[in-house]
Design a protein around this motif. Structure first.
Motif, PDB file in Angstrom:
ATOM      1  N   SER A 114       4.763 -38.379  35.017  1.00 55.26           N
ATOM      2  CA  SER A 114       4.306 -39.462  34.150  1.00 55.26           C
ATOM      3  C   SER A 114       5.475 -40.394  33.887  1.00 55.26           C
ATOM      4  O   SER A 114       6.634 -39.998  34.018  1.00 55.26           O
ATOM      5  CB  SER A 114       3.733 -38.935  32.833  1.00 55.26           C
ATOM      6  OG  SER A 114       4.742 -38.380  32.039  1.00 55.26           O
ATOM      7  N   ILE A 115       5.158 -41.627  33.543  1.00 51.58           N
ATOM      8  CA  ILE A 115       6.185 -42.593  33.165  1.00 51.58           C
ATOM      9  C   ILE A 115       5.667 -43.395  31.979  1.00 51.58           C
ATOM     10  O   ILE A 115       4.458 -43.502  31.767  1.00 51.58           O
ATOM     11  CB  ILE A 115       6.583 -43.552  34.312  1.00 51.58           C
ATOM     12  CG1 ILE A 115       5.388 -44.403  34.776  1.00 51.58           C
ATOM     13  CG2 ILE A 115       7.212 -42.784  35.469  1.00 51.58           C
ATOM     14  CD1 ILE A 115       5.760 -45.518  35.745  1.00 51.58           C
ATOM     15  N   GLY A 116       6.574 -43.964  31.235  1.00 50.78           N
ATOM     16  CA  GLY A 116       6.231 -44.887  30.168  1.00 50.78           C
ATOM     17  C   GLY A 116       6.728 -46.272  30.554  1.00 50.78           C
ATOM     18  O   GLY A 116       7.808 -46.404  31.140  1.00 50.78           O
ATOM     19  N   VAL A 117       5.925 -47.277  30.270  1.00 52.86           N
ATOM     20  CA  VAL A 117       6.339 -48.652  30.560  1.00 52.86           C
ATOM     21  C   VAL A 117       5.964 -49.549  29.387  1.00 52.86           C
ATOM     22  O   VAL A 117       5.033 -49.256  28.634  1.00 52.86           O
ATOM     23  CB  VAL A 117       5.715 -49.203  31.868  1.00 52.86           C
ATOM     24  CG1 VAL A 117       6.163 -48.419  33.073  1.00 52.86           C
ATOM     25  CG2 VAL A 117       4.209 -49.229  31.798  1.00 52.86           C
ATOM     26  N   SER A 118       6.678 -50.630  29.269  1.00 53.08           N
ATOM     27  CA  SER A 118       6.379 -51.607  28.230  1.00 53.08           C
ATOM     28  C   SER A 118       5.112 -52.360  28.594  1.00 53.08           C
ATOM     29  O   SER A 118       4.981 -52.877  29.706  1.00 53.08           O
ATOM     30  CB  SER A 118       7.537 -52.595  28.082  1.00 53.08           C
ATOM     31  OG  SER A 118       7.143 -53.677  27.262  1.00 53.08           O
ATOM     32  N   ALA A 119       4.184 -52.430  27.663  1.00 53.86           N
ATOM     33  CA  ALA A 119       2.947 -53.174  27.888  1.00 53.86           C
ATOM     34  C   ALA A 119       3.210 -54.674  27.916  1.00 53.86           C
ATOM     35  O   ALA A 119       2.369 -55.445  28.377  1.00 53.86           O
ATOM     36  CB  ALA A 119       1.930 -52.838  26.807  1.00 53.86           C
ATOM     37  N   ALA A 120       4.385 -55.093  27.454  1.00 56.13           N
ATOM     38  CA  ALA A 120       4.724 -56.516  27.429  1.00 56.13           C
ATOM     39  C   ALA A 120       5.242 -57.016  28.779  1.00 56.13           C
ATOM     40  O   ALA A 120       5.352 -58.223  28.987  1.00 56.13           O
ATOM     41  CB  ALA A 120       5.767 -56.779  26.349  1.00 56.13           C
ATOM     42  N   LYS A 121       5.560 -56.096  29.690  1.00 55.24           N
ATOM     43  CA  LYS A 121       6.038 -56.508  31.009  1.00 55.24           C
ATOM     44  C   LYS A 121       4.949 -57.252  31.757  1.00 55.24           C
ATOM     45  O   LYS A 121       3.750 -56.974  31.571  1.00 55.24           O
ATOM     46  CB  LYS A 121       6.403 -55.274  31.852  1.00 55.24           C
ATOM     47  CG  LYS A 121       7.731 -54.684  31.603  1.00 55.24           C
ATOM     48  CD  LYS A 121       7.964 -53.579  32.634  1.00 55.24           C
ATOM     49  CE  LYS A 121       9.345 -53.019  32.527  1.00 55.24           C
ATOM     50  NZ  LYS A 121       9.589 -52.004  33.562  1.00 55.24           N
ATOM     51  N   PRO A 122       5.326 -58.129  32.665  1.00 53.45           N
ATOM     52  CA  PRO A 122       4.311 -58.741  33.533  1.00 53.45           C
ATOM     53  C   PRO A 122       3.619 -57.655  34.363  1.00 53.45           C
ATOM     54  O   PRO A 122       4.235 -56.646  34.729  1.00 53.45           O
ATOM     55  CB  PRO A 122       5.123 -59.665  34.439  1.00 53.45           C
ATOM     56  CG  PRO A 122       6.411 -59.911  33.699  1.00 53.45           C
ATOM     57  CD  PRO A 122       6.660 -58.665  32.901  1.00 53.45           C
TER      58      PRO A 122
END
Length: 160
Positions: A114-122
């Protein structure tokens, strides 16, 4: 992030992921108020309802869509996009589903990729993160889970 924003983001990620990987990843909406969404390859059908994760077989079989597709379901890879469980409202968690036994057990590694990413990224950068950071480990683990399921089914004489 509202459920509407999450589902809109998941739809856009699915389109971009398909473009970047040259595979037909498609968005599947479990229901309009879920805090998670699923993107899958076209050779697998997933309902996405929370009932499918219950350990109680009566609950697991209570979704009419799950019952309708149960005979046709293929254990294809599917990516889950969840609103962050850590309370960080600016993040989404990317994880994957795995093949299941007829008794509901997962054929998955003890520690699932699993990974976490910023929802604000394009969306293009989110899809690139999924492609680079998540898919290699996830698809390898999924393939091993599917192989183990087939070995188990063959050992019981049940075919695939």
């Amino acid at each position: 992030m509202t459920h509407t924003e999450l589902h809109d983001l998941a739809r856009r990620i699915g389109v971009e992921l398909a473009s970047q990987t040259k595979q037909d990843w498609g968005y599947v909406i479990p229901d309009e108020v879920s805090r998670w969404a699923t993107i899958r390859l076209p050779d697998g059908r997933r309902c996405g309802c929370p009932e499918q994760y219950s350990q109680d077989p009566a609950v697991r079989g209570s979704c009419p869509f799950c019952r309708a597709i149960a005979e046709e379901s293929v254990d294809a890879p599917a990516i889950s996009i969840n609103a962050s469980r850590s309370g960080d409202k600016g993040k989404i968690e990317i994880s994957g589903t795995f093949p299941r036994s007829d008794k509901g057990a997962w054929y998955a590694p003890h520690i699932r990729p699993s990974i976490g990413v910023s929802a604000a990224k394009p969306v293009e950068k989110i899809a690139a993160d999924i492609t680079r950071r998540f898919l290699p480990d996830y698809l390898a683990a999924h393939a091993e889970g599917l192989a183990q399921k087939r070995r188990d089914m063959d050992a019981r004489g049940r075919g695939h």
